[in-house]
Design a protein around this motif. Structure first.
Motif, PDB file in Angstrom:
ATOM      1  N   SER A 100      43.017  35.393  32.921  1.00  0.00           N
ATOM      2  CA  SER A 100      44.270  35.040  33.626  1.00  0.00           C
ATOM      3  C   SER A 100      45.418  34.821  32.645  1.00  0.00           C
ATOM      4  CB  SER A 100      44.059  33.772  34.462  1.00  0.00           C
ATOM      5  OG  SER A 100      43.941  32.626  33.638  1.00  0.00           O
ATOM      6  N   GLU A 101      45.085  34.430  31.424  1.00  0.00           N
ATOM      7  CA  GLU A 101      46.115  34.170  30.415  1.00  0.00           C
ATOM      8  C   GLU A 101      46.632  35.452  29.772  1.00  0.00           C
ATOM      9  OE1 GLU A 101      44.047  31.526  27.849  1.00  0.00           O
ATOM     10  OE2 GLU A 101      44.160  29.822  29.243  1.00  0.00           O
ATOM     11  N   THR A 102      45.936  36.580  30.024  1.00  0.00           N
ATOM     12  CA  THR A 102      46.374  37.862  29.460  1.00  0.00           C
ATOM     13  C   THR A 102      47.256  38.656  30.431  1.00  0.00           C
ATOM     14  OG1 THR A 102      44.483  39.172  30.271  1.00  0.00           O
ATOM     15  CG2 THR A 102      44.195  37.972  28.193  1.00  0.00           C
ATOM     16  N   VAL A 134      46.865  38.464  41.579  1.00  0.00           N
ATOM     17  CA  VAL A 134      45.640  38.430  42.391  1.00  0.00           C
ATOM     18  C   VAL A 134      44.887  39.754  42.267  1.00  0.00           C
ATOM     19  CG1 VAL A 134      44.710  38.279  44.735  1.00  0.00           C
ATOM     20  CG2 VAL A 134      46.529  36.727  44.010  1.00  0.00           C
ATOM     21  N   GLU A 135      45.605  40.865  42.270  1.00  0.00           N
ATOM     22  CA  GLU A 135      44.959  42.174  42.144  1.00  0.00           C
ATOM     23  C   GLU A 135      44.224  42.307  40.813  1.00  0.00           C
ATOM     24  OE1 GLU A 135      48.084  44.988  42.719  1.00  0.00           O
ATOM     25  OE2 GLU A 135      47.950  44.928  44.913  1.00  0.00           O
ATOM     26  N   GLU A 149      41.648  25.251  36.918  1.00  0.00           N
ATOM     27  CA  GLU A 149      40.997  24.038  37.426  1.00  0.00           C
ATOM     28  C   GLU A 149      39.587  24.335  37.938  1.00  0.00           C
ATOM     29  OE1 GLU A 149      43.671  22.512  40.339  1.00  0.00           O
ATOM     30  OE2 GLU A 149      45.233  22.000  38.858  1.00  0.00           O
ATOM     31  N   SER A 150      39.440  25.446  38.671  1.00  0.00           N
ATOM     32  CA  SER A 150      38.130  25.795  39.236  1.00  0.00           C
ATOM     33  C   SER A 150      37.134  26.162  38.148  1.00  0.00           C
ATOM     34  CB  SER A 150      38.268  26.960  40.224  1.00  0.00           C
ATOM     35  OG  SER A 150      39.073  26.601  41.316  1.00  0.00           O
ATOM     36  N   VAL A 172      42.409  31.306  43.985  1.00  0.00           N
ATOM     37  CA  VAL A 172      43.325  32.399  43.655  1.00  0.00           C
ATOM     38  C   VAL A 172      43.685  33.173  44.914  1.00  0.00           C
ATOM     39  CG1 VAL A 172      43.588  34.552  42.351  1.00  0.00           C
ATOM     40  CG2 VAL A 172      42.390  32.608  41.332  1.00  0.00           C
ATOM     41  N   ARG A 173      42.674  33.467  45.705  1.00  0.00           N
ATOM     42  CA  ARG A 173      42.888  34.287  46.902  1.00  0.00           C
ATOM     43  C   ARG A 173      43.614  33.537  48.014  1.00  0.00           C
ATOM     44  NH1 ARG A 173      36.753  36.299  45.854  1.00  0.00           N
ATOM     45  NH2 ARG A 173      37.255  38.070  44.492  1.00  0.00           N
ATOM     46  N   GLU A 174      43.559  32.204  47.946  1.00  0.00           N
ATOM     47  CA  GLU A 174      44.231  31.391  48.975  1.00  0.00           C
ATOM     48  C   GLU A 174      45.617  30.925  48.549  1.00  0.00           C
ATOM     49  OE1 GLU A 174      41.521  28.203  49.657  1.00  0.00           O
ATOM     50  OE2 GLU A 174      40.125  29.416  50.863  1.00  0.00           O
ATOM     51  N   ALA A 175      45.972  31.155  47.289  1.00  0.00           N
ATOM     52  CA  ALA A 175      47.243  30.641  46.747  1.00  0.00           C
ATOM     53  C   ALA A 175      48.455  31.296  47.403  1.00  0.00           C
ATOM     54  CB  ALA A 175      47.275  30.862  45.243  1.00  0.00           C
ATOM     55  N   LYS A 176      49.531  30.524  47.514  1.00  0.00           N
ATOM     56  CA  LYS A 176      50.785  31.010  48.101  1.00  0.00           C
ATOM     57  C   LYS A 176      51.811  31.378  47.036  1.00  0.00           C
ATOM     58  CE  LYS A 176      49.183  30.174  52.221  1.00  0.00           C
ATOM     59  NZ  LYS A 176      48.710  31.316  53.059  1.00  0.00           N
ATOM     60  N   THR A 177      51.602  30.889  45.822  1.00  0.00           N
ATOM     61  CA  THR A 177      52.515  31.199  44.727  1.00  0.00           C
ATOM     62  C   THR A 177      51.716  31.564  43.480  1.00  0.00           C
ATOM     63  OG1 THR A 177      52.601  28.942  43.836  1.00  0.00           O
ATOM     64  CG2 THR A 177      54.156  29.488  45.609  1.00  0.00           C
ATOM     65  N   TYR A 178      52.386  32.217  42.540  1.00  0.00           N
ATOM     66  CA  TYR A 178      51.751  32.578  41.276  1.00  0.00           C
ATOM     67  C   TYR A 178      51.278  31.331  40.547  1.00  0.00           C
ATOM     68  CZ  TYR A 178      51.571  33.381  36.256  1.00  0.00           C
ATOM     69  OH  TYR A 178      51.188  33.378  34.943  1.00  0.00           O
ATOM     70  N   GLU A 179      52.110  30.308  40.528  1.00  0.00           N
ATOM     71  CA  GLU A 179      51.772  29.063  39.825  1.00  0.00           C
ATOM     72  C   GLU A 179      50.505  28.435  40.406  1.00  0.00           C
ATOM     73  OE1 GLU A 179      54.797  29.851  40.881  1.00  0.00           O
ATOM     74  OE2 GLU A 179      55.808  30.150  38.937  1.00  0.00           O
ATOM     75  N   ASP A 180      50.412  28.439  41.737  1.00  0.00           N
ATOM     76  CA  ASP A 180      49.220  27.871  42.386  1.00  0.00           C
ATOM     77  C   ASP A 180      47.962  28.664  42.016  1.00  0.00           C
ATOM     78  OD1 ASP A 180      50.739  25.938  43.579  1.00  0.00           O
ATOM     79  OD2 ASP A 180      50.810  26.901  45.551  1.00  0.00           O
TER      80      ASP A 180
END
Length: 310
Positions: A33-35, A45-46, A91-92, A76-84
């Motif tokens: 995710s950091e890349t 998400v993709e 966290e997970s 990730v799949r439930e997030a509404k924003t990039y930050e979330d």
């Protein structure tokens, strides 16, 4: 370590063991995710889904892998924003790795109570959870000895005996086919698991089912040490766990194989042990009979039959 490095190391079994694979996959998703340069939610998400698919294909049998990936990817799949989405991955993943480590420690405490002074314990393959039970019993001052199998064709038993020897535990190293011969000396079998089905059947390293059959015949208790994330939710609806067949070169070198034109080499990495041969499954939530596997799937993994109809 890059995603490609992780994929290669899991496939080649440089990283082995269901728990280690699961923790590595969780960390790999966090690091991947950091890349990702884009801060667009859809792109993020993709790319994360693509990474998850790559990891899922590395080892098809160990359900700890898809369970770990689903746990990390759910937010990730439930997030509404990039930050979330970004925070959800981190966290997970961190939570999963921490809880996985704690699960092994708890299993060790519960499993050690099953080992008594004077016992002879047999173990097969290189299970982190099973070895933790044995080592914890030794740490508590109990006097016993262990029989450990070689675990052909990848010889994971070599790692097991090194671990036991380093811990100061008296250990006998035997070939896989000698398990029946020595079973009369064994008072307890402890193995790990790559998957537990809804009816309590266990998928573990090839050869486990033969040892379980010998233990059953000898009335020797057969115990499985398995973290809850190794339970297989999709077996609720009858899905069969795929048994991985690995490269034939692990069994016979390519030159000799080519000379044997009429020989078909088979190399399954795992087998099924029926629940009838399992006396107890030790999880971090407690020790249960195999018939209670559904309770773990329902109460601790949060799956119900109706979930698969959505």
């Amino acid at each position: 370590m890059t995603l490609a490095d992780t994929e290669k190391k899991i496939k080649s079994m440089e990283i082995r063991g269901a728990g280690r694979i699961a923790r590595t996959a969780a960390n790999a998703l966090k690091e991947h995710s950091e890349t990702i340069k884009s801060k667009d939610l859809k792109v993020f998400v993709e790319e994360m889904n693509a990474a998850a698919e790559i990891l899922l294909k590395t080892r098809p049998t160990a359900v700890s892998l898809p369970n770990a990936i689903n746990i990390v990817m759910k937010g990730v799949r439930e997030a509404k924003t990039y930050e979330d989405a970004w925070h959800a991955v981190h966290e997970s993943a961190d939570k999963f790795v921490k809880e996985s480590d704690l699960a092994v420690k708890k299993i060790a405490e519960i499993g050690a109570a099953r080992i008594k002074d004077g016992d002879v314990v047999l173990t097969h393959c290189n299970s982190e959870a099973a070895l933790a039970c044995i080592i914890e019993a030794h740490r508590q001052g109990k006097k016993f000895e262990v029989f450990a199998t070689e675990v052909r064709p990848r010889n994971q038993g070599h790692i097991t005996i090194k671990t036991l020897s380093d811990a100061g535990i008296k250990t006998n190293f035997i070939v896989d086919s000698a398990a029946r011969f020595f079973m009369k000396k064994v008072s307890l079998v402890i193995v790990g698991s790559d998957a537990v089905t809804v009816n309590g059947a266990v998928v573990n390293k090839i050869g486990t089912s033969q040892i379980a059959l010998c233990a059953h015949e000898s009335r020797t208790p057969f115990i499985v040490a398995a973290e809850t994330y190794k339970f297989a939710p999709k077996t609720l609806t009858g899905e069969l766990i795929e048994i991985e067949e690995r490269d034939t070169s692990e069994v016979l070198d390519e030159k000799m194989a080519k000379e044997l034109s009429n020989v078909n080499i088979r190399n399954p990495a795992f087998d099924f042990t029926p629940s009838d041969y399992v006396d107890l499954i030790i999880t971090e939530k407690g020790a249960i009979p195999p018939e209670m596997a559904y309770v773990i799937i329902r109460d601790y993994l949060g799956w119900n039959i109706e979930d698969f109809d959505r």
